[in-house]
Write a protein that holds these residues in place. Structure first.
Motif, PDB file in Angstrom:
ATOM      1  N   TYR A 106       0.824  -1.208   0.000  1.00 31.67           N
ATOM      2  CA  TYR A 106       0.000   0.000   0.000  1.00 31.67           C
ATOM      3  C   TYR A 106       0.859   1.260   0.000  1.00 31.67           C
ATOM      4  O   TYR A 106       0.481   2.282  -0.604  1.00 31.67           O
ATOM      5  CB  TYR A 106      -0.969  -0.030   1.185  1.00 31.67           C
ATOM      6  CG  TYR A 106      -1.990  -1.116   1.014  1.00 31.67           C
ATOM      7  CD1 TYR A 106      -3.104  -0.918   0.192  1.00 31.67           C
ATOM      8  CD2 TYR A 106      -1.832  -2.358   1.621  1.00 31.67           C
ATOM      9  CE1 TYR A 106      -4.033  -1.936  -0.003  1.00 31.67           C
ATOM     10  CE2 TYR A 106      -2.759  -3.373   1.426  1.00 31.67           C
ATOM     11  CZ  TYR A 106      -3.848  -3.159   0.610  1.00 31.67           C
ATOM     12  OH  TYR A 106      -4.762  -4.166   0.398  1.00 31.67           O
ATOM     13  N   ALA A 107       2.030   1.199   0.633  1.00 30.26           N
ATOM     14  CA  ALA A 107       2.950   2.335   0.563  1.00 30.26           C
ATOM     15  C   ALA A 107       3.437   2.533  -0.871  1.00 30.26           C
ATOM     16  O   ALA A 107       3.553   3.665  -1.358  1.00 30.26           O
ATOM     17  CB  ALA A 107       4.141   2.112   1.500  1.00 30.26           C
ATOM     18  N   ARG A 110       0.678   4.102  -2.981  1.00 28.52           N
ATOM     19  CA  ARG A 110       0.584   5.546  -2.757  1.00 28.52           C
ATOM     20  C   ARG A 110       1.722   6.262  -3.465  1.00 28.52           C
ATOM     21  O   ARG A 110       1.533   7.354  -4.026  1.00 28.52           O
ATOM     22  CB  ARG A 110       0.591   5.863  -1.258  1.00 28.52           C
ATOM     23  CG  ARG A 110      -0.661   5.402  -0.536  1.00 28.52           C
ATOM     24  CD  ARG A 110      -0.793   6.001   0.842  1.00 28.52           C
ATOM     25  NE  ARG A 110      -1.127   7.415   0.799  1.00 28.52           N
ATOM     26  CZ  ARG A 110      -1.862   8.043   1.722  1.00 28.52           C
ATOM     27  NH1 ARG A 110      -2.370   7.349   2.743  1.00 28.52           N
ATOM     28  NH2 ARG A 110      -2.118   9.308   1.641  1.00 28.52           N
ATOM     29  N   ARG A 111       2.916   5.661  -3.466  1.00 28.09           N
ATOM     30  CA  ARG A 111       4.044   6.240  -4.212  1.00 28.09           C
ATOM     31  C   ARG A 111       3.695   6.361  -5.681  1.00 28.09           C
ATOM     32  O   ARG A 111       3.961   7.394  -6.324  1.00 28.09           O
ATOM     33  CB  ARG A 111       5.263   5.340  -4.010  1.00 28.09           C
ATOM     34  CG  ARG A 111       6.572   5.789  -4.671  1.00 28.09           C
ATOM     35  CD  ARG A 111       6.748   5.318  -6.098  1.00 28.09           C
ATOM     36  NE  ARG A 111       6.446   3.914  -6.277  1.00 28.09           N
ATOM     37  CZ  ARG A 111       6.240   3.366  -7.464  1.00 28.09           C
ATOM     38  NH1 ARG A 111       6.290   4.092  -8.572  1.00 28.09           N
ATOM     39  NH2 ARG A 111       5.945   2.089  -7.556  1.00 28.09           N
ATOM     40  N   LEU A 112       3.053   5.333  -6.226  1.00 32.59           N
ATOM     41  CA  LEU A 112       2.665   5.336  -7.632  1.00 32.59           C
ATOM     42  C   LEU A 112       1.676   6.466  -7.921  1.00 32.59           C
ATOM     43  O   LEU A 112       1.818   7.197  -8.915  1.00 32.59           O
ATOM     44  CB  LEU A 112       2.061   3.973  -7.977  1.00 32.59           C
ATOM     45  CG  LEU A 112       1.522   3.730  -9.384  1.00 32.59           C
ATOM     46  CD1 LEU A 112       2.547   4.083 -10.434  1.00 32.59           C
ATOM     47  CD2 LEU A 112       1.095   2.279  -9.533  1.00 32.59           C
ATOM     48  N   LEU A 113       0.685   6.638  -7.072  1.00 32.69           N
ATOM     49  CA  LEU A 113      -0.281   7.718  -7.271  1.00 32.69           C
ATOM     50  C   LEU A 113       0.367   9.089  -7.137  1.00 32.69           C
ATOM     51  O   LEU A 113       0.031  10.030  -7.874  1.00 32.69           O
ATOM     52  CB  LEU A 113      -1.433   7.596  -6.275  1.00 32.69           C
ATOM     53  CG  LEU A 113      -2.392   6.409  -6.478  1.00 32.69           C
ATOM     54  CD1 LEU A 113      -3.539   6.489  -5.470  1.00 32.69           C
ATOM     55  CD2 LEU A 113      -2.943   6.376  -7.888  1.00 32.69           C
ATOM     56  N   ARG A 114       1.334   9.228  -6.204  1.00 32.71           N
ATOM     57  CA  ARG A 114       2.035  10.517  -6.061  1.00 32.71           C
ATOM     58  C   ARG A 114       2.800  10.859  -7.330  1.00 32.71           C
ATOM     59  O   ARG A 114       2.778  12.002  -7.798  1.00 32.71           O
ATOM     60  CB  ARG A 114       3.003  10.468  -4.874  1.00 32.71           C
ATOM     61  CG  ARG A 114       2.361  10.631  -3.516  1.00 32.71           C
ATOM     62  CD  ARG A 114       3.378  10.982  -2.455  1.00 32.71           C
ATOM     63  NE  ARG A 114       4.464   9.993  -2.389  1.00 32.71           N
ATOM     64  CZ  ARG A 114       4.428   8.888  -1.642  1.00 32.71           C
ATOM     65  NH1 ARG A 114       3.349   8.620  -0.907  1.00 32.71           N
ATOM     66  NH2 ARG A 114       5.446   8.056  -1.621  1.00 32.71           N
ATOM     67  N   GLU A 115       3.491   9.876  -7.909  1.00 29.43           N
ATOM     68  CA  GLU A 115       4.260  10.137  -9.122  1.00 29.43           C
ATOM     69  C   GLU A 115       3.348  10.446 -10.299  1.00 29.43           C
ATOM     70  O   GLU A 115       3.672  11.292 -11.149  1.00 29.43           O
ATOM     71  CB  GLU A 115       5.177   8.952  -9.426  1.00 29.43           C
ATOM     72  CG  GLU A 115       6.273   8.765  -8.378  1.00 29.43           C
ATOM     73  CD  GLU A 115       7.303   7.724  -8.797  1.00 29.43           C
ATOM     74  OE1 GLU A 115       7.468   7.490  -9.998  1.00 29.43           O
ATOM     75  OE2 GLU A 115       7.942   7.154  -7.891  1.00 29.43           O
ATOM     76  N   MET A 116       2.207   9.779 -10.372  1.00 27.13           N
ATOM     77  CA  MET A 116       1.245  10.107 -11.416  1.00 27.13           C
ATOM     78  C   MET A 116       0.713  11.524 -11.221  1.00 27.13           C
ATOM     79  O   MET A 116       0.534  12.271 -12.189  1.00 27.13           O
ATOM     80  CB  MET A 116       0.100   9.088 -11.402  1.00 27.13           C
ATOM     81  CG  MET A 116       0.482   7.718 -11.929  1.00 27.13           C
ATOM     82  SD  MET A 116      -0.820   6.476 -11.708  1.00 27.13           S
ATOM     83  CE  MET A 116      -2.196   7.249 -12.537  1.00 27.13           C
ATOM     84  N   LYS A 173      -7.807  -0.877   0.212  1.00 25.41           N
ATOM     85  CA  LYS A 173      -7.124  -1.197   1.473  1.00 25.41           C
ATOM     86  C   LYS A 173      -8.133  -1.632   2.535  1.00 25.41           C
ATOM     87  O   LYS A 173      -7.893  -2.589   3.292  1.00 25.41           O
ATOM     88  CB  LYS A 173      -6.336   0.032   1.948  1.00 25.41           C
ATOM     89  CG  LYS A 173      -5.401  -0.209   3.115  1.00 25.41           C
ATOM     90  CD  LYS A 173      -4.601   1.062   3.409  1.00 25.41           C
ATOM     91  CE  LYS A 173      -3.582   0.845   4.510  1.00 25.41           C
ATOM     92  NZ  LYS A 173      -2.790   2.080   4.782  1.00 25.41           N
ATOM     93  N   ARG A 174      -9.272  -0.955   2.566  1.00 22.29           N
ATOM     94  CA  ARG A 174     -10.319  -1.329   3.522  1.00 22.29           C
ATOM     95  C   ARG A 174     -10.859  -2.725   3.226  1.00 22.29           C
ATOM     96  O   ARG A 174     -11.211  -3.474   4.132  1.00 22.29           O
ATOM     97  CB  ARG A 174     -11.450  -0.308   3.458  1.00 22.29           C
ATOM     98  CG  ARG A 174     -12.581  -0.561   4.442  1.00 22.29           C
ATOM     99  CD  ARG A 174     -13.586   0.574   4.406  1.00 22.29           C
ATOM    100  NE  ARG A 174     -14.226   0.700   3.085  1.00 22.29           N
ATOM    101  CZ  ARG A 174     -14.998   1.730   2.744  1.00 22.29           C
ATOM    102  NH1 ARG A 174     -15.231   2.712   3.608  1.00 22.29           N
ATOM    103  NH2 ARG A 174     -15.537   1.768   1.541  1.00 22.29           N
ATOM    104  N   ALA A 175     -10.896  -3.095   1.947  1.00 19.06           N
ATOM    105  CA  ALA A 175     -11.418  -4.408   1.570  1.00 19.06           C
ATOM    106  C   ALA A 175     -10.446  -5.530   1.892  1.00 19.06           C
ATOM    107  O   ALA A 175     -10.864  -6.618   2.305  1.00 19.06           O
ATOM    108  CB  ALA A 175     -11.753  -4.423   0.080  1.00 19.06           C
TER     109      ALA A 175
END
Length: 347
Positions: A106-107, A110-116, A173-175
């Motif tokens: 999950y970290a 989130r890194r992937l979404l930040r770079e996008m 993540k919740r799932a």
């Protein structure tokens, strides 16, 4: 291999994964580059009436992929031409099968979404767990950029869409790892954006009404009814023929038409001959097979056949992993399968 292969390398098709009015998705390799799997979104066979929408989606995907080149976990765009869009094939397991419960995954997501986000790209379709992958190295990857947006300005719309991408990751993540959610993530999940609230209150209700009531898409309930209702008469008609040595029935979701019945018939006879013997109501799809995959007790492997009938190839690959005998048995059935849509649940 880390370098992008030559853009003019010849594509060698292997498996058709999906076919609809907007494109055909085919995986394969490039001539001279066997260790770089690729996938072609083929557009040259799209009906004339669907081409404007098909190419609109393709241009969104091309623009999105160009913007994320170099980001670890995003596909590599190789070329786009009149044939279609060729990109790298991302090795990995879809989220609904991998069910990652590691904080590291999950970290990395989130890194992937930040770079996008730094590249000005929002994906807009990562609410679907099948668009997230867990790579063999345990990293996060994302695919299917058909609905992606590239934003020149980082204004309010961009920030809202980027937040929705993150919120949809937190829903995954919740799932699959609810114990890893932090208090701030719980608060974010509880606060939907205004566009999301409007969609849930208006658009989604209309969507559900159209798809489930008017178009009769199935939500998975009652899928065995057709087997129980139509199967016995069909089985009796076919198995009465000396050239038929086995029959297996599966159901699958038919877009806009409810639940379909898929028959696998072990026989040297052709489809036309089998349909001529079938009483009404006939199955929607009838596939003659040389040999049905079977358990040790001789009963058909309905687990594998159901995945073939529904065109759920990712789950099929997971099922046969470590079972070369089953993989060998289903290979010709999979390659000749008759359902090439991606509507595995219909809702």
């Amino acid at each position: 291999m880390t370098q992008t292969p030559p853009a003019d390398a010849r594509f060698i098709p292997d498996t058709v994964h999906k076919r609809d009015i907007f494109s055909e998705t085919v995986s394969g390799t490039l001539e001279g580059v066997p260790d770089f799997p690729v996938v072609l979104r083929k557009l040259d066979g799209v009906p004339v009436y669907a081409r404007p929408v098909a190419w609109w989606l393709a241009h969104k995907e091309i623009r999105g992929l160009r913007a994320v080149q170099g980001i670890e976990g995003c596909p590599v765009l190789i070329r786009a031409d009149r044939t279609g869009l060729l990109r790298s094939w991302t090795r990995g397991t879809p989220l609904q099968l991998a069910k990652p419960d590691s904080p590291a995954w999950y970290a990395d997501a989130r890194r992937l979404l930040r770079e996008m986000r730094r590249a000005g790209v929002t994906h807009n379709d990562i609410a679907k767990p099948q668009n997230w992958l867990t790579t063999p190295e345990g990293r996060a990857a994302v695919i299917d950029f058909q609905l992606a947006s590239v934003h020149r300005r980082r204004g309010r719309l961009f920030r809202v869409m980027a937040r929705e991408d993150l919120r949809h990751l937190l829903k995954q993540k919740r799932a699959y790892a609810p114990g890893l959610l932090t208090p701030s993530e719980h608060r974010m999940l509880a606060r939907k954006s205004l566009p999301s609230r409007i969609w849930m209150a208006t658009g989604k209700r209309g969507y559900n009404f159209v798809t489930r009531r008017l178009m009769n898409w199935s939500d998975g309930e009652g899928t065995e009814d057709r087997i129980e209702r139509d199967g016995p008469a069909l089985r009796a008609a076919w198995e009465d023929h000396p050239d038929v040595t086995g029959v297996a029935f599966c159901t699958y979701a038919r877009a806009a038409k409810g639940v379909g019945l898929y028959a696998f018939v072990e026989t040297p006879l052709g489809e036309d001959a089998l349909r001529a013997m079938a009483p009404d109501p006939a199955p929607d799809l009838v596939q003659p097979v040389t040999a049905l995959p079977r358990h040790a007790d001789g009963t058909p492997r309905l687990d594998a056949l159901t995945l073939i009938a529904a065109n759920r190839l990712d789950e099929l690959e997971t099922l046969v992993e470590g079972d070369p005998d089953l993989a060998r048995q289903i290979a010709p059935i999979k390659s000749a399968r008759l359902n090439l849509t991606d509507r595995d649940r219909g809702a």
